[in-house]
Design a protein around this motif. Structure first.
Motif, PDB file in Angstrom:
ATOM      1  N   ILE A 188      10.652  17.690  -7.067  1.00 24.22           N
ATOM      2  CA  ILE A 188      11.615  16.715  -7.602  1.00 24.22           C
ATOM      3  C   ILE A 188      12.875  17.385  -8.137  1.00 24.22           C
ATOM      4  CG2 ILE A 188      11.989  14.995  -9.434  1.00 24.22           C
ATOM      5  CD1 ILE A 188       8.976  14.295  -9.158  1.00 24.22           C
ATOM      6  N   LEU A 189      12.735  18.472  -8.908  1.00 22.90           N
ATOM      7  CA  LEU A 189      13.870  19.061  -9.619  1.00 22.90           C
ATOM      8  C   LEU A 189      14.821  19.912  -8.765  1.00 22.90           C
ATOM      9  CD1 LEU A 189      12.118  20.089 -12.970  1.00 22.90           C
ATOM     10  CD2 LEU A 189      13.486  18.061 -12.516  1.00 22.90           C
ATOM     11  N   PRO A 190      14.341  20.813  -7.907  1.00 24.57           N
ATOM     12  CA  PRO A 190      15.251  21.721  -7.193  1.00 24.57           C
ATOM     13  C   PRO A 190      16.369  21.067  -6.382  1.00 24.57           C
ATOM     14  CG  PRO A 190      13.011  22.518  -7.018  1.00 24.57           C
ATOM     15  CD  PRO A 190      12.929  21.167  -7.643  1.00 24.57           C
ATOM     16  N   PRO A 191      16.156  19.931  -5.711  1.00 28.23           N
ATOM     17  CA  PRO A 191      17.277  19.337  -4.969  1.00 28.23           C
ATOM     18  C   PRO A 191      18.475  18.996  -5.853  1.00 28.23           C
ATOM     19  CG  PRO A 191      15.209  18.358  -4.237  1.00 28.23           C
ATOM     20  CD  PRO A 191      14.899  19.198  -5.451  1.00 28.23           C
ATOM     21  N   PHE A 192      18.236  18.779  -7.149  1.00 31.46           N
ATOM     22  CA  PHE A 192      19.315  18.423  -8.065  1.00 31.46           C
ATOM     23  C   PHE A 192      19.907  19.648  -8.763  1.00 31.46           C
ATOM     24  CE2 PHE A 192      16.463  14.739  -7.864  1.00 31.46           C
ATOM     25  CZ  PHE A 192      17.355  13.753  -7.467  1.00 31.46           C
ATOM     26  N   THR A 193      19.053  20.617  -9.122  1.00 27.25           N
ATOM     27  CA  THR A 193      19.527  21.763  -9.921  1.00 27.25           C
ATOM     28  C   THR A 193      19.301  23.108  -9.238  1.00 27.25           C
ATOM     29  OG1 THR A 193      17.409  21.759 -11.099  1.00 27.25           O
ATOM     30  CG2 THR A 193      19.222  20.540 -12.109  1.00 27.25           C
ATOM     31  N   GLN A 194      18.911  23.087  -7.957  1.00 30.59           N
ATOM     32  CA  GLN A 194      18.712  24.303  -7.163  1.00 30.59           C
ATOM     33  C   GLN A 194      17.649  25.216  -7.791  1.00 30.59           C
ATOM     34  OE1 GLN A 194      20.484  24.553  -4.027  1.00 30.59           O
ATOM     35  NE2 GLN A 194      20.723  22.426  -4.673  1.00 30.59           N
ATOM     36  N   LEU A 195      17.948  26.526  -7.898  1.00 32.39           N
ATOM     37  CA  LEU A 195      16.943  27.486  -8.367  1.00 32.39           C
ATOM     38  C   LEU A 195      16.487  27.201  -9.800  1.00 32.39           C
ATOM     39  CD1 LEU A 195      15.279  30.030  -7.790  1.00 32.39           C
ATOM     40  CD2 LEU A 195      17.230  31.398  -8.538  1.00 32.39           C
ATOM     41  N   GLU A 196      17.408  26.737 -10.626  1.00 29.81           N
ATOM     42  CA  GLU A 196      17.030  26.429 -12.017  1.00 29.81           C
ATOM     43  C   GLU A 196      15.944  25.350 -12.072  1.00 29.81           C
ATOM     44  OE1 GLU A 196      20.172  25.512 -14.665  1.00 29.81           O
ATOM     45  OE2 GLU A 196      20.979  27.548 -14.687  1.00 29.81           O
ATOM     46  N   GLY A 197      15.958  24.437 -11.110  1.00 32.80           N
ATOM     47  CA  GLY A 197      14.937  23.397 -11.061  1.00 32.80           C
ATOM     48  C   GLY A 197      13.550  23.964 -10.830  1.00 32.80           C
ATOM     49  N   VAL A 198      13.473  25.053 -10.050  1.00 29.84           N
ATOM     50  CA  VAL A 198      12.190  25.715  -9.821  1.00 29.84           C
ATOM     51  C   VAL A 198      11.680  26.310 -11.128  1.00 29.84           C
ATOM     52  CG1 VAL A 198      10.960  27.483  -8.501  1.00 29.84           C
ATOM     53  CG2 VAL A 198      12.860  26.240  -7.439  1.00 29.84           C
ATOM     54  N   TRP A 199      12.579  26.962 -11.865  1.00 31.04           N
ATOM     55  CA  TRP A 199      12.172  27.565 -13.139  1.00 31.04           C
ATOM     56  C   TRP A 199      11.779  26.489 -14.160  1.00 31.04           C
ATOM     57  CZ3 TRP A 199      11.393  31.911 -11.263  1.00 31.04           C
ATOM     58  CH2 TRP A 199      12.343  32.744 -10.679  1.00 31.04           C
ATOM     59  N   PHE A 200      12.545  25.390 -14.238  1.00 31.13           N
ATOM     60  CA  PHE A 200      12.314  24.367 -15.261  1.00 31.13           C
ATOM     61  C   PHE A 200      11.066  23.526 -15.013  1.00 31.13           C
ATOM     62  CE2 PHE A 200      16.717  24.841 -16.872  1.00 31.13           C
ATOM     63  CZ  PHE A 200      16.442  24.780 -18.229  1.00 31.13           C
ATOM     64  N   ALA A 201      10.529  23.542 -13.798  1.00 28.78           N
ATOM     65  CA  ALA A 201       9.332  22.742 -13.502  1.00 28.78           C
ATOM     66  C   ALA A 201       8.167  23.135 -14.394  1.00 28.78           C
ATOM     67  CB  ALA A 201       8.956  22.912 -12.031  1.00 28.78           C
ATOM     68  N   ASN A 202       8.040  24.425 -14.708  1.00 28.48           N
ATOM     69  CA  ASN A 202       6.901  24.890 -15.518  1.00 28.48           C
ATOM     70  C   ASN A 202       6.945  24.396 -16.963  1.00 28.48           C
ATOM     71  OD1 ASN A 202       4.483  26.862 -15.428  1.00 28.48           O
ATOM     72  ND2 ASN A 202       5.582  27.462 -17.275  1.00 28.48           N
ATOM     73  N   PRO A 203       8.055  24.577 -17.696  1.00 24.05           N
ATOM     74  CA  PRO A 203       8.051  24.081 -19.080  1.00 24.05           C
ATOM     75  C   PRO A 203       7.908  22.565 -19.192  1.00 24.05           C
ATOM     76  CG  PRO A 203      10.235  24.868 -18.458  1.00 24.05           C
ATOM     77  CD  PRO A 203       9.292  25.329 -17.399  1.00 24.05           C
ATOM     78  N   ILE A 204       8.452  21.821 -18.223  1.00 24.21           N
ATOM     79  CA  ILE A 204       8.281  20.366 -18.261  1.00 24.21           C
ATOM     80  C   ILE A 204       6.806  20.006 -18.092  1.00 24.21           C
ATOM     81  CG2 ILE A 204       8.758  18.225 -17.000  1.00 24.21           C
ATOM     82  CD1 ILE A 204      11.562  19.340 -16.442  1.00 24.21           C
ATOM     83  N   SER A 205       6.124  20.703 -17.191  1.00 21.11           N
ATOM     84  CA  SER A 205       4.694  20.490 -16.997  1.00 21.11           C
ATOM     85  C   SER A 205       3.910  20.837 -18.255  1.00 21.11           C
ATOM     86  CB  SER A 205       4.202  21.344 -15.821  1.00 21.11           C
ATOM     87  OG  SER A 205       2.816  21.226 -15.666  1.00 21.11           O
ATOM     88  N   ASP A 206       4.273  21.942 -18.910  1.00 21.21           N
ATOM     89  CA  ASP A 206       3.610  22.341 -20.160  1.00 21.21           C
ATOM     90  C   ASP A 206       3.721  21.248 -21.216  1.00 21.21           C
ATOM     91  OD1 ASP A 206       2.891  24.772 -19.094  1.00 21.21           O
ATOM     92  OD2 ASP A 206       4.553  25.883 -19.998  1.00 21.21           O
ATOM     93  N   LEU A 207       4.904  20.654 -21.320  1.00 18.06           N
ATOM     94  CA  LEU A 207       5.148  19.635 -22.340  1.00 18.06           C
ATOM     95  C   LEU A 207       4.325  18.372 -22.091  1.00 18.06           C
ATOM     96  CD1 LEU A 207       6.728  18.571 -24.782  1.00 18.06           C
ATOM     97  CD2 LEU A 207       8.534  17.848 -23.184  1.00 18.06           C
ATOM     98  N   LEU A 208       4.378  17.844 -20.872  1.00 15.35           N
ATOM     99  CA  LEU A 208       3.665  16.607 -20.564  1.00 15.35           C
ATOM    100  C   LEU A 208       2.146  16.796 -20.626  1.00 15.35           C
ATOM    101  CD1 LEU A 208       5.848  15.286 -17.584  1.00 15.35           C
ATOM    102  CD2 LEU A 208       5.914  14.584 -19.987  1.00 15.35           C
ATOM    103  N   ALA A 209       1.667  17.923 -20.109  1.00 17.21           N
ATOM    104  CA  ALA A 209       0.220  18.203 -20.158  1.00 17.21           C
ATOM    105  C   ALA A 209      -0.249  18.406 -21.592  1.00 17.21           C
ATOM    106  CB  ALA A 209      -0.100  19.440 -19.323  1.00 17.21           C
TER     107      ALA A 209
END
Length: 442
Positions: free
Chosen positions: A398-419
């Motif tokens: 979901i994230l990389p198409p909008f924010t490119q490489l940063e979206g790949v990095w940000f996927a992990n902390p968002i997952s940590d928060l919701l989980a």
């Protein structure tokens, strides 16, 4: 014994052991990153998810057997505990042999699928082919080393890993630099160290020091015992498979949005994250036999005390890891490679983002382990998959198409928060059930 003292007794050797064990991959990455080149580091990063799959099958047997051993020892049924131990060894040999055969036949498509680009593929193949043939030794060594903790010998488990990882650390520079063997040298060093671990722990269970013994009669598979091992071991197994799936998706997304060097940077980040997470897992390893034993003995108040103490300890480690990665990301990345400025910048930025919500990871891991330790495999599997699959993999798309490489990095902390939010609900429920130490568990 007092719960805090008992946890410390088990934690210190477990922590030392897992940190030393984590050095297997970390030391290989450091020496390969400095002794070969950045593409070799990317090749090793492509092998990493395949190694996680192999490790997952080891955990399937080891953790499932450990829980059953601990519960049976709590019930004073030592004969059945030894039966579980013997079945675990046989099951480990069968599974690891099949994995070796499958991995060797399909090594080319597997490595490409897990993110080995054209430049990194030769390095990945060279390392993976050697590692495969040590799989049986590595699996049996892992199963029996964990059984040492389950039977109440955590120091033996610690010494085992010291000897094995120490051998790997000494042999790595000798083979990579001294004999100029490159990636192949790192793989051979790992094979030798895993063989030594296997011999050491097998010898332990035939010695006077062991509480449980390996008997030939117990090597014969029993359907009920295998079922019990696999159902309890499914939670850590699924977590490791999830980690492998995530790593595969990560590598492909990193190549797409950042190139092969981004995969190398992810290898560095994984090494750091692995060291931090393994430190928390050491708390799980320390608490599992205590929770399992007391749960089997219906001492629910002690189970609750253990759970609460572990949450505080895990959160402290998580906060400490967060501070290190946020304050000194550049210094950490330089340990692995100091001559490639692009790799340095990718690793430095990625590490900071990747660990953004790490302080709330500790109690999530502890909560999943609690449900696993009392035999609630379904809940444990769900909590394990929640962070690493159910939320993270969709975020990686979901994230990389909008924010490119940063979206790949940000996927992990968002997952940590919701989980973390969902895990907290299960933790509150667990603490309420244990309160007072009198509730019956069905």
């Amino acid at each position: 014994m007092n719960i805090k003292r008992l946890l410390w007794k088990y934690f210190l050797p477990a922590f030392t052991g897992v940190v030393v064990n984590a050095l297997y991959n970390i030391v290989d990455r450091i020496f390969i990153g400095r002794g070969v080149d950045a593409l070799a580091l990317s090749g090793l990063s492509a092998v990493f998810p395949l190694m996680l799959i192999i490790f997952a099958f080891g955990m399937l047997v080891a953790i499932g057997a450990n829980v059953r051993i601990s519960i049976n020892m709590g019930k004073k049924d030592y004969k059945r505990a030894e039966w579980v131990l013997g079945n675990a060894v046989t099951l480990g040999i069968i599974i690891s042999a099949l994995l070796t055969l499958f991995g060797y036949i399909y090594r080319y498509p597997l490595l490409k699928m897990f993110g080995a680009g054209q430049g990194a593929l030769p390095y990945a193949l060279e390392y993976f082919e050697y590692i495969l043939f040590a799989n049986v030794f590595a699996t049996i060594g892992f199963i029996l080393n964990n059984a040492c903790r389950a039977e109440g010998n955590p120091k033996i488990a610690m010494y085992s890993l010291f000897i094995s990882a120490g051998t790997n650390t000494i042999l790595d520079p000798i083979f990579i630099f001294g004999f100029d063997m490159g990636v192949k040298g790192a793989a051979i060093a790992t094979i030798i160290s895993q063989f030594i671990l296997c011999i050491w722990v097998v010898a332990h269970f035939y010695s006077k020091r062991s509480v449980l013994k390996l008997h030939l009669a117990n090597l014969k598979l029993n359907g009920q015992i295998i079922y019990y091992i696999l159902t309890i071991g499914f939670a850590p197994f699924s977590m490791q498979l999830a980690a492998s799936a995530v790593q595969a998706v990560l590598n492909t997304q990193l190549i797409r949005y950042g190139g092969e060097l981004a995969v190398g940077a992810m290898g560095i980040i994984n090494s750091v994250a692995q060291l931090l997470v393994m430190s928390i897992i050491a708390i799980n390893m320390a608490s599992q036999p205590i929770i399992g034993f007391n749960f089997g003995a219906k001492q629910y108040a002690r189970v609750r005390d253990t759970l609460i103490t572990c949450i505080w300890a895990a959160t402290s480690i998580a906060i400490g890891g967060f501070l290190l990665t946020q304050l000194f990301p550049g210094a950490i990345v330089r340990i692995f490679n100091n001559d490639n400025p692009e790799l340095f910048e990718l690793g430095r930025k990625g590490l900071r983002i990747f660990t953004l919500f790490f302080p709330i990871v500790g109690f999530q891991i502890i909560t999943g382990n609690y449900y696993q330790s009392i035999g609630k495999a379904g809940i444990a599997a769900f909590l394990s998959l929640l962070r690493q699959v159910i939320i993270l993999i969709p975020m990686l798309y979901i994230l990389p198409p909008f924010t490119q490489l940063e979206g790949v990095w940000f996927a992990n902390p968002i997952s940590d928060l919701l989980a973390g939010i969902i895990s907290a609900l299960f933790l509150v429920k667990a603490l309420k059930k244990l309160k007072g130490g009198t509730e019956k568990f069905n």
